[in-house]
Scaffold this motif. Structure first.
Motif, PDB file in Angstrom:
ATOM      1  N   ALA A  73       0.822  -1.206   0.000  1.00  0.00           N
ATOM      2  CA  ALA A  73       0.000   0.000   0.000  1.00  0.00           C
ATOM      3  C   ALA A  73       0.864   1.267   0.000  1.00  0.00           C
ATOM      4  O   ALA A  73       0.615   2.213  -0.759  1.00  0.00           O
ATOM      5  N   VAL A  74       1.883   1.283   0.841  1.00  0.00           N
ATOM      6  CA  VAL A  74       2.745   2.467   0.954  1.00  0.00           C
ATOM      7  C   VAL A  74       3.552   2.678  -0.320  1.00  0.00           C
ATOM      8  O   VAL A  74       3.677   3.805  -0.817  1.00  0.00           O
ATOM      9  N   THR A  75       4.077   1.608  -0.883  1.00  0.00           N
ATOM     10  CA  THR A  75       4.856   1.722  -2.121  1.00  0.00           C
ATOM     11  C   THR A  75       3.982   2.211  -3.270  1.00  0.00           C
ATOM     12  O   THR A  75       4.422   2.994  -4.114  1.00  0.00           O
ATOM     13  N   GLY A  76       2.721   1.757  -3.312  1.00  0.00           N
ATOM     14  CA  GLY A  76       1.818   2.197  -4.365  1.00  0.00           C
ATOM     15  C   GLY A  76       1.530   3.691  -4.298  1.00  0.00           C
ATOM     16  O   GLY A  76       1.367   4.339  -5.334  1.00  0.00           O
ATOM     17  N   LYS A  77       1.477   4.232  -3.080  1.00  0.00           N
ATOM     18  CA  LYS A  77       1.201   5.663  -2.927  1.00  0.00           C
ATOM     19  C   LYS A  77       2.425   6.527  -3.216  1.00  0.00           C
ATOM     20  O   LYS A  77       2.294   7.648  -3.725  1.00  0.00           O
ATOM     21  N   GLN A  78       3.610   6.039  -2.877  1.00  0.00           N
ATOM     22  CA  GLN A  78       4.829   6.836  -3.040  1.00  0.00           C
ATOM     23  C   GLN A  78       5.920   5.989  -3.700  1.00  0.00           C
ATOM     24  O   GLN A  78       6.900   5.613  -3.063  1.00  0.00           O
ATOM     25  N   PRO A  79       5.761   5.720  -4.983  1.00  0.00           N
ATOM     26  CA  PRO A  79       6.705   4.820  -5.666  1.00  0.00           C
ATOM     27  C   PRO A  79       8.110   5.392  -5.818  1.00  0.00           C
ATOM     28  O   PRO A  79       9.065   4.625  -6.012  1.00  0.00           O
ATOM     29  N   LEU A  80       8.254   6.710  -5.766  1.00  0.00           N
ATOM     30  CA  LEU A  80       9.588   7.291  -5.943  1.00  0.00           C
ATOM     31  C   LEU A  80      10.490   7.041  -4.743  1.00  0.00           C
ATOM     32  O   LEU A  80      11.717   7.117  -4.860  1.00  0.00           O
TER      33      LEU A  80
END
Length: 430
Positions: free
Chosen positions: A254-261
């Motif tokens: 979930a966290v990676t999907g929101k802030q992939p950079l």
């Protein structure tokens, strides 16, 4: 492991003002009596050679007019005889074996002035005039007269380690990076400046749309500053929210999907490549893991476990950054609450053996002119400020940010108060 346990116990007790016994007073190699009275209990002193042993060593080498030293003689040099059978010496070395004037090509057809050819597009040669020439010296002189330059001078005089805090992302996107980097390098040339933090919120401030754009910025800014400000440390500030998830796979997705950079592998590559020397990790996201039943303390612990596991401190200095001590008008924590906050947000990162320093935001002003601060107005004392003032044993590990354009009182008074608690300061540029 035993040494780490002793360090953690000693640091925790020193933060609480509790002393612990030093090494045995009967230890002939102990030199604890030579240290200051306020030295933390976990710091010990031992003689590699006691004064008596040192005197014996000196007498051995100096007696009889230094005969033993003369008798020792130099070690036999390593000599290669190319004429000896079985020895092969290279015959394709460059150069013509002749002396040449300084600045002239070493061989016929060499680059003008001996300047090397760069194998890549990145600069591999620094023109001395760019960092020591008259034009640069004039720029440095002008930079010293700016509010930031005056603040640097005052902070350095107070004994604080000084960093320049600037933002180059907008200049990079506007094609002004080279021009702005020269101005920052001129400011960083002031005595006492240790390094330059050239971007904050990098990767989560929505200034870059793709990871490739982000990498290009970090690479270009680092190359420009390495060339124009040789010897200065380079730093960036960011956050790695996925670290707070620990081993929770649903949280990480979930966290990676929101802030992939904010990919830890990508950020770690900046460190491994030497693009930055200090990485500051923001802790403002630790309260956002409730959907996965992860409390702030656990999220913080998860982050520092990940930092240690990736050995980021082998490549760069890692810092924790915290804005939570300040509030509109001034901190409203009681002494007990302030002590707990110090334990949770300052002592914990240091004791977790991941962060070497902690940066606290002590004052800032928003666009409407509202001021958030840790102390009271005009540096009035309050319980939070008083508790921070007790952390004298870790003062070199504490840093803060300062904007000379919006002082609390004036630059001299502000930095004097800050230097009582903080050993390092990031001076913002206009």
């Amino acid at each position: 492991m035993r040494l780490r346990q002793l360090f953690v116990i000693g640091l925790a007790l020193s933060l609480l003002g509790i002393g612990v016994p030093a090494w045995s007073a009967d230890d002939p190699r102990s030199c604890n009596d030579l240290m200051a009275a306020d030295t933390p209990a976990y710091v010990v002193c031992r003689w590699m050679a006691t004064p008596e042993e040192a005197a014996e060593i000196a007498r051995f080498w100096l007696d009889n007019d230094g005969q033993n030293m003369r008798d020792s003689g130099p070690m036999n040099p390593i000599v290669v005889d190319c004429a000896e059978g079985g020895v092969q010496c290279a015959t394709d070395s460059e150069g013509d074996g002749e002396m040449h004037d300084v600045g002239s090509p070493d061989v016929e057809g060499g680059e003008d002035g001996g300047q090397p050819e760069c194998a890549t597009a990145e600069p591999c040669f620094v023109d001395p005039d760019e960092v020591t020439g008259k034009a640069f010296q004039q720029s440095a002189k002008q930079a010293a007269e700016t509010p930031a330059g005056q603040a640097v001078k005052t902070a350095a005089a107070s004994g604080m380690r000084v960093w320049i805090d600037t933002e180059l992302a907008d200049d990079h996107q506007a094609g002004r990076l080279a021009e702005t980097a020269k101005k920052i390098a001129a400011l960083a040339a002031q005595p006492g400046v240790a390094g330059i933090r050239f971007s904050s919120g990098v990767g989560y401030d929505q200034k870059f749309a793709t990871a490739e754009e982000l990498d290009a910025f970090i690479t270009s800014a680092s190359a420009a500053l390495r060339k124009l400000a040789p010897g200065k440390k380079l730093a960036v500030q960011t956050a790695v929210p996925v670290f707070g998830c620990g081993a929770d796979e649903e949280c990480k997705r979930a966290v990676t999907g929101k802030q992939p950079l904010l990919d830890p592998d990508r950020i770690g590559a900046w460190l491994a490549k030497g693009l930055v020397d200090q990485l500051s990790l923001d802790g403002g996201h630790f309260a956002r893991y409730a959907p996965w039943r992860i409390d702030p303390a656990t999220a913080q612990r998860n982050q520092w476990i990940q930092v240690r596991a990736r050995a980021w401190d082998a490549y760069a200095q890692i810092a924790a950054e915290d804005t939570g001590f300040a509030a509109a008008g001034g901190s409203r924590l009681t002494a007990e609450q302030a002590t707990q906050a110090i334990t949770d947000r300052i002592a914990a990162p240091l004791q977790d053996d991941a962060a070497e320093t902690v940066t606290l935001w002590t004052r800032w002003q928003d666009a409407q002119g509202r001021v958030s601060r840790v102390s009271g107005e005009k540096w009035a004392a309050n319980p939070t400020w008083d508790q921070l003032g007790k952390l004298t044993s870790i003062r070199p590990r504490l840093a803060t940010l300062y904007d000379p354009v919006t002082p609390e009182v004036d630059v001299a008074a502000d930095l004097k108060r800050l230097s009582e608690i903080f050993g390092q300061v990031y001076v913002r540029t206009a």
